[in-house]
Design a protein around this motif. Sequence first.
Motif, short mmCIF file in Angstrom:
data_model
loop_
_atom_site.label_atom_id
_atom_site.label_comp_id
_atom_site.label_asym_id
_atom_site.label_seq_id
_atom_site.Cartn_x
_atom_site.Cartn_y
_atom_site.Cartn_z
N GLY A 211 37.06 34.51 38.15
CA GLY A 211 38.45 35.97 38.34
C GLY A 211 38.47 36.34 36.37
N ALA A 241 36.10 35.06 43.05
CA ALA A 241 37.52 35.33 43.39
C ALA A 241 37.64 34.69 44.95
N GLY A 303 40.15 32.43 40.09
CA GLY A 303 39.55 32.97 41.49
C GLY A 303 41.31 34.16 41.89
N THR A 306 41.01 37.79 40.31
CA THR A 306 40.26 38.91 40.91
C THR A 306 41.35 39.52 41.48
N LEU A 308 42.31 39.67 44.50
CA LEU A 308 40.78 40.22 45.80
C LEU A 308 42.37 39.53 47.34
N ILE A 330 30.28 39.34 44.71
CA ILE A 330 31.51 38.51 44.83
C ILE A 330 31.70 37.62 45.40
N ALA A 332 32.95 34.09 47.10
CA ALA A 332 34.39 34.28 47.30
C ALA A 332 34.84 32.55 47.63
#
Length: 365
Positions: A211, A241, A303, A306, A308, A330, A332
């Motif tokens: 990330g 992320a 992560g 990033t 998010l 992405i 996740a």
Amino acid sequence: MSERQEELKFAYWVPNVSGGLVVSTIEQRTDWSVEYNQKLAQTAERAGFDYALSQIRFTAGYGADNQHESVSFSQALLHATTKLKVLAAILPGPWSPAVVAKQIATIDHISSGRIGINVVSGWFKGEFTAIGEPWLEHDERYRRSREFIEALKGIWTQDNFTYRGDFYRFNNYTLSPKPVQKPYPEIFQGGSSRAARDNAASVSDWYFTNGNTPENLKLQIDDIQVKAANNDHKVRIGVNAFVIARDTEEEARAVLDDIIAHAHVEAVHAFGDAARQAGSASPEGEGNWAKSTFEDLVQYNDGFRTNLIGTPRQIAERIVELKAVGVDLILAGFLHFIEEVEYFGQKVLPLVRELEETALRRKAA
């Protein structure tokens, strides 16, 4: 939007190891069992995810006291789904390309072309030592991975395959049957060092990076894509992320603060020390986690960086910003996987698709 108009792809980390995706003692409604993961895979498939990535661990650490083997576990997820592609993490060293080529070709037939691999060059010396595998220096690990990938491609696409490398050799070897997917199952790899980027720009189909901010990711991606073009090669980019999507930004930030407040301090420091040892052995002295803070390392692939984290609208807008700098996928992670994957599919993914369509119309205009 058609496939060739490059819709963003979405993958999730398979929690086939205990402890979830954070090095924290915070309560998690995520489980490493087969039953939980099959239900998660079905949820992710319905939610619109394209890939699931099974992790490979041989030893306990960082909360992962229990670990299911990645290739076997991937088959369990494939049996429970019909569309989802599953990526099995593979470590050159413990695996030979001949075994992987045959294993994956068979699974490709069983799953009707839904298996891929993530080639992990290795960063945890203690793991290799524990299972009696030689520990190579940083760039040698990536050089071995490059030969590993070249050998796989050859086995999967050629008859009477012959190869003469420093790590692997083949003599007129023919694999039959070959994989269903043509020319071969997708090959992913990760890393942030120069050697990792060089490999991606030469032999891999996909490159996973830790990330980061859009600005820093763009520097990595531009470097890879220039090298790939010079090699007459194409590679797509995935970024890690950790997603915390909530109805309000305040709720999402409170969850992040709670995860960090409950960080397993000793385990985070041990992870950081091992990760930096691996990266510092590269000629440029950098690799994954070279610039990671303590807070970054609580999520062990950076992560949080990033970003998010927020409302569905905020997250969707940031995802499209990542696409604008060259991100194609992405990868996740979530705190409570099943319910959060479902929420992501209901609230975030539709917004991403709307924003992609809007960007496409603007470009056309």
